[in-house]
Structures are given as structure tokens and as C-alpha cells.
Design a protein around this motif. Sequence first.
Motif, PDB file in Angstrom:
ATOM      1  N   UNK A  31       0.855  -0.983  -0.129  1.00 51.57           N
ATOM      2  CA  UNK A  31      -0.069  -0.331   0.552  1.00 51.57           C
ATOM      3  C   UNK A  31       1.186   0.993  -0.095  1.00 51.57           C
ATOM      4  N   UNK A  32       1.488   1.625   0.952  1.00 48.65           N
ATOM      5  CA  UNK A  32       2.910   2.726   1.003  1.00 48.65           C
ATOM      6  C   UNK A  32       3.059   2.560  -0.677  1.00 48.65           C
ATOM      7  N   UNK A  33       4.162   1.439  -1.029  1.00 49.04           N
ATOM      8  CA  UNK A  33       4.863   1.282  -2.097  1.00 49.04           C
ATOM      9  C   UNK A  33       4.096   1.945  -3.708  1.00 49.04           C
ATOM     10  N   UNK A  34       2.745   1.639  -3.469  1.00 48.85           N
ATOM     11  CA  UNK A  34       2.704   1.330  -4.228  1.00 48.85           C
ATOM     12  C   UNK A  34       1.015   2.434  -4.872  1.00 48.85           C
ATOM     13  N   UNK A  35       0.489   2.265  -3.677  1.00 50.09           N
ATOM     14  CA  UNK A  35      -0.459   3.463  -3.977  1.00 50.09           C
ATOM     15  C   UNK A  35      -0.357   4.636  -3.846  1.00 50.09           C
ATOM     16  N   UNK A  36       0.234   4.746  -2.309  1.00 52.41           N
ATOM     17  CA  UNK A  36       0.747   6.428  -1.457  1.00 52.41           C
ATOM     18  C   UNK A  36       2.851   6.453  -2.316  1.00 52.41           C
ATOM     19  N   UNK A  37       3.117   6.261  -2.885  1.00 57.31           N
ATOM     20  CA  UNK A  37       4.415   6.356  -3.219  1.00 57.31           C
ATOM     21  C   UNK A  37       5.375   6.802  -2.490  1.00 57.31           C
ATOM     22  N   UNK A  38       5.351   5.919  -1.741  1.00 58.15           N
ATOM     23  CA  UNK A  38       6.026   5.930  -0.685  1.00 58.15           C
ATOM     24  C   UNK A  38       7.663   5.782  -0.657  1.00 58.15           C
ATOM     25  N   UNK A  39       8.393   5.435  -0.200  1.00 56.39           N
ATOM     26  CA  UNK A  39       9.318   4.025  -0.468  1.00 56.39           C
ATOM     27  C   UNK A  39      10.772   4.535   0.456  1.00 56.39           C
ATOM     28  N   UNK A  40      10.025   5.341   1.483  1.00 57.41           N
ATOM     29  CA  UNK A  40      11.287   5.935   2.664  1.00 57.41           C
ATOM     30  C   UNK A  40      10.605   4.980   3.536  1.00 57.41           C
ATOM     31  N   UNK A  41      10.979   4.117   4.391  1.00 56.41           N
ATOM     32  CA  UNK A  41      10.494   3.002   4.756  1.00 56.41           C
ATOM     33  C   UNK A  41      10.078   3.915   6.398  1.00 56.41           C
ATOM     34  N   UNK A 137       6.412   1.934 -14.145  1.00 54.87           N
ATOM     35  CA  UNK A 137       5.578   2.228 -13.818  1.00 54.87           C
ATOM     36  C   UNK A 137       5.030   3.200 -12.374  1.00 54.87           C
ATOM     37  N   UNK A 138       6.033   2.802 -11.077  1.00 57.04           N
ATOM     38  CA  UNK A 138       6.326   3.465 -10.065  1.00 57.04           C
ATOM     39  C   UNK A 138       6.489   5.042 -10.114  1.00 57.04           C
ATOM     40  N   UNK A 139       7.832   5.175 -10.721  1.00 55.13           N
ATOM     41  CA  UNK A 139       8.417   6.456 -11.690  1.00 55.13           C
ATOM     42  C   UNK A 139       7.089   7.867 -12.176  1.00 55.13           C
ATOM     43  N   UNK A 140       6.829   6.825 -13.439  1.00 51.47           N
ATOM     44  CA  UNK A 140       5.626   7.943 -14.337  1.00 51.47           C
ATOM     45  C   UNK A 140       5.053   8.151 -13.374  1.00 51.47           C
ATOM     46  N   UNK A 141       3.983   7.096 -12.794  1.00 49.09           N
ATOM     47  CA  UNK A 141       2.776   7.737 -11.717  1.00 49.09           C
ATOM     48  C   UNK A 141       3.327   9.167 -10.740  1.00 49.09           C
ATOM     49  N   UNK A 142       4.473   8.732 -10.427  1.00 42.43           N
ATOM     50  CA  UNK A 142       4.455  10.195  -9.107  1.00 42.43           C
ATOM     51  C   UNK A 142       5.080  11.376 -10.078  1.00 42.43           C
ATOM     52  N   UNK A 143       6.197  10.959 -11.055  1.00 42.45           N
ATOM     53  CA  UNK A 143       6.199  12.695 -11.612  1.00 42.45           C
ATOM     54  C   UNK A 143       4.957  13.063 -12.234  1.00 42.45           C
ATOM     55  N   UNK A 144       3.810  11.987 -12.749  1.00 39.98           N
ATOM     56  CA  UNK A 144       2.691  12.621 -13.009  1.00 39.98           C
ATOM     57  C   UNK A 144       1.907  13.572 -12.207  1.00 39.98           C
ATOM     58  N   UNK A 145       1.564  12.834 -10.527  1.00 41.37           N
ATOM     59  CA  UNK A 145       1.379  13.406 -10.205  1.00 41.37           C
ATOM     60  C   UNK A 145       1.582  14.636  -9.539  1.00 41.37           C
ATOM     61  N   UNK A 184       2.064  -7.045 -10.637  1.00 38.08           N
ATOM     62  CA  UNK A 184       2.283  -6.002 -10.139  1.00 38.08           C
ATOM     63  C   UNK A 184       0.656  -5.112 -10.504  1.00 38.08           C
ATOM     64  N   UNK A 185       0.919  -5.472 -11.678  1.00 38.55           N
ATOM     65  CA  UNK A 185      -0.014  -3.734 -12.765  1.00 38.55           C
ATOM     66  C   UNK A 185      -1.431  -4.481 -11.825  1.00 38.55           C
ATOM     67  N   UNK A 186      -1.501  -5.817 -12.117  1.00 39.70           N
ATOM     68  CA  UNK A 186      -3.547  -6.472 -12.053  1.00 39.70           C
ATOM     69  C   UNK A 186      -3.164  -6.898 -10.790  1.00 39.70           C
ATOM     70  N   UNK A 187      -2.613  -7.302  -9.762  1.00 37.74           N
ATOM     71  CA  UNK A 187      -2.539  -6.830  -8.551  1.00 37.74           C
ATOM     72  C   UNK A 187      -3.467  -5.089  -7.349  1.00 37.74           C
ATOM     73  N   UNK A 188      -4.654  -5.219  -7.051  1.00 38.95           N
ATOM     74  CA  UNK A 188      -5.618  -5.216  -6.125  1.00 38.95           C
ATOM     75  C   UNK A 188      -4.633  -4.153  -5.363  1.00 38.95           C
ATOM     76  N   UNK A 189      -3.637  -5.014  -4.577  1.00 37.52           N
ATOM     77  CA  UNK A 189      -2.556  -4.378  -3.743  1.00 37.52           C
ATOM     78  C   UNK A 189      -1.601  -3.410  -4.287  1.00 37.52           C
ATOM     79  N   UNK A 190      -1.318  -3.385  -5.555  1.00 37.71           N
ATOM     80  CA  UNK A 190      -0.632  -2.672  -6.115  1.00 37.71           C
ATOM     81  C   UNK A 190      -1.534  -2.180  -7.034  1.00 37.71           C
ATOM     82  N   UNK A 191      -1.840  -2.112  -8.222  1.00 36.54           N
ATOM     83  CA  UNK A 191      -2.045  -0.934  -8.884  1.00 36.54           C
ATOM     84  C   UNK A 191      -3.295  -1.282  -9.603  1.00 36.54           C
TER      85      UNK A 191
END
Length: 364
Positions: A31-41, A137-145, A184-191
Motif C-alpha cells: 500500500x505504501x509503495x504502490x498506492x502512496x508512492x512512499x519508498x522511505x521506510x 510505472x512507479x516513476x511515471x505515476x510519481x512524476x505525472x502526479x 503487480x500491475x494487475x494486483x489490487x494490492x498494487x495497481x
Amino acid sequence: MTNLLDLNYERLVSFIETFGEKPYRAKQLMHWIYKKNIIDFNKMTDISKVFCDILKEKAAIRLPSVMSDAISDDGTRKWLFDVGGSNGIETVFIPEDDRGTLCISSQVGCALECTFCSTGRQGFNRNLTSAEIIGQFWLANFFIRQQEGYNALPNSDRIISNVVMMGMGEPLANYENVVAAMKLMLDDRAYGLSRRRVTLSTSGLVNLMDRLREDCPVALAVSLHASNDKLRDEIVPINKKFPIKELMAGCQRYLEKAPRDFVTFEYVMLDGINDSIEDAKALLEIVKDVPCKFNLIPFNSFPNSGYRCSSNDQIRKFREILVNQDYIVTIRKTRGDDIDAACGQLAGQVVNKKYSINKFNLNA
Ligand code: SAH
Ligand code: SF4
């Protein structure tokens, strides 16, 4: 050091279980990594201090870094990401009113040497890891936001609604890592994208299309580009291993599990090479047993390509032959060509080319 982006849910569960953590922790991390774009533990506030310290010691979340980032007049955005060793890969975002499509790379270069493709001309360096694939995917999502004036799609909090595995490389030639990233793209826990919204484009590795049908049946696009083996052997050399007849049978088998009830055949329009009326008629003949749509791609030029794009008039005539037989035919809009982001223009930066198709194991 384990890169968490390399792990799908099941693997992440096994990884954290070695530290005595329960499976729900894996869901929290995703949830943190993919949905919230947080990578700092440290910023993952519902993770205990003890677990956080373990993660800092045993794991990392490593993303490619940005070498360049360009936005085209039509809104298309292209990144060149650094994947180490002076190699760069390209990722392209194509915004439209009702969707945002991300075009993702799967390899540094490509070994299959299709003659009209700039990536093919670059040669091959290596497969991308699944972290580097989902990382795009992660980076594009992050930058477009962060992009000024950019909003989520109507009725959704998404920015990226569709993925096409159509960047640099042949995705099926990097099978394990591409499938892991697509999961991971298909997984509801990720994207959580639906299988219909993830399209894999292949030049026709039929044995691996059969595996994909079982492991991760996403929408399929097949780069056909010729209506007879003689020409296809020349411009899509993998045809020598998987000729048109076998390819068509593979497409039929794929449709048993595919999320859509058709295959999309991509056909690059090359002036005087594959664009005659006879070619269009022969095309109808070879696909007759495969429910399909066509996507005609105007050839995008690159230096010393040796090809020209068919005239608009010829593309229209070619299209008409197919439409008259009730096929749905789209003509791909050329997007982002002012920043060399159009199909077949993705050259990235490929150094230390390892091998070409002559050494690609044709018997694998
Ligand atoms: N390797 C995969 C996916 C990447 S290429 C494949 O070949 O399908 C994505 C699409 O762009 C393919 O249909 C490919 O044939 C097409 N393409 C390659 N070079 C092109 C060019 N110069 N102009 C237009 N389309 C091109
Ligand atoms: Fe590789 Fe696809 Fe380009 Fe062919 S068209 S060289 S398979 S990237």
C-alpha cells in the motif's frame, strides 16, 4: 540486499515471514509503495520500529534514476531512465481524454532485429529486472502526479489507466520478469488494473504466447507486418522460427484464455514494401481463422532506416480493403514524434551490445 520492487505479493510474504512478520504486513508495505508512492521506510507510519529497522538493514526500494524527461507539444511525456552501466531505457506516457496509457520497456535494446525498428538496430544488452519494469510505472505515476495542471482521470483517482508493453525490447524474451511485473500491475494490492487494460505486444514468440496464456493472460497484440512468409522472414526475422501459420494457430490458442475476444494485429505501413492492395487481400486470407482487429502503424522514420512511410492515400486504401470485410481497423496516431517518443523511435541508450539475433537461441 533485496529490492522489494522485485517481489510480488507471495514473495513479499515469504520474505517478511523470515523475520517473523505476518502476511498483512506485506499488504501494508505494498500500500505504501504502490498506492502512496512512499519508498522511505521511516515514513511508513503503521510499521513498527523493530520491523522498520529490519527492513532498513535487509531490504531496499531501488528505482532507476532519471536521465531525461521531455514533454511533447501534444502532452506525450517521455523519460529516459538510467538502469546502470550507461544504459538507458525509455518509457512514454500518452494522455487522452478518457485514459492515460503508459508504454513500458522490457529490455535494454532488442535482439530480434526487425529491420524497420530503431530499437532492433540498437542491438541487445540485457533483460530488465522486474523491479526496473514495475519501477517505470512507479516513476511515471510519481512524476505525472507532480505535473502542473495534470488531473486524475474522470471518475477515478488513477492517472495511468492502461499499460502497453510496447517500449524497447521483446517482452516475451524476458518472460519471467515481465510476467512478475505485470502481476503487480494487475494486483489490487498494487495497481489493480484489469487484464483488458494491460496489453503485451509480441513479434510472435509462439511457445511463450502459450505459456502466457496459462500464467498471465493479458490482452495480446501481435506484430504481423507482412502477409507472406517470404517478406516476414526478411523484416521480422523471428518468423523463420515461428512462421505465419504457426503464429496464427498460437493466436487461436491464446484466445481461449484472453481477456478480450480478439487479437490485435499490428501492421507497420512501409511504402512499396508491404502496403499494396494485394498485400491487404493476402492479409485477410492469413488471419481468416483468428478473431482480430487491426492496428495500422504509420512507419516512424529514424536516421538511416532505409524505409519510408506509406502515403496517407495508400494507408486509406489498404484500410478500406480490411474494413470492407467488417474488420475494425484503427490507424495509430503518431504521438510525441517531436521528442522521438513515437513507436519504433525508442532507441534509449544501449552500450556493450551482447548479441544479435544470429546468436539469439532460436531453438530455445
Ligand atoms: N517487441 C515488441 C514490442 C515493442 S515494439 C513487438 O515487436 O511487438 C511496438 C510496436 O512498434 C511493434 O508493433 C513494432 O513492430 C512497432 N514498430 C517498430 N518500429 C517501428 C517504426 N519505426 N515505426 C512504427 N512502428 C514501429
Ligand atoms: Fe524487437 Fe519489437 Fe523492435 Fe522487433 S519490433 S526489433 S521485436 S522491439
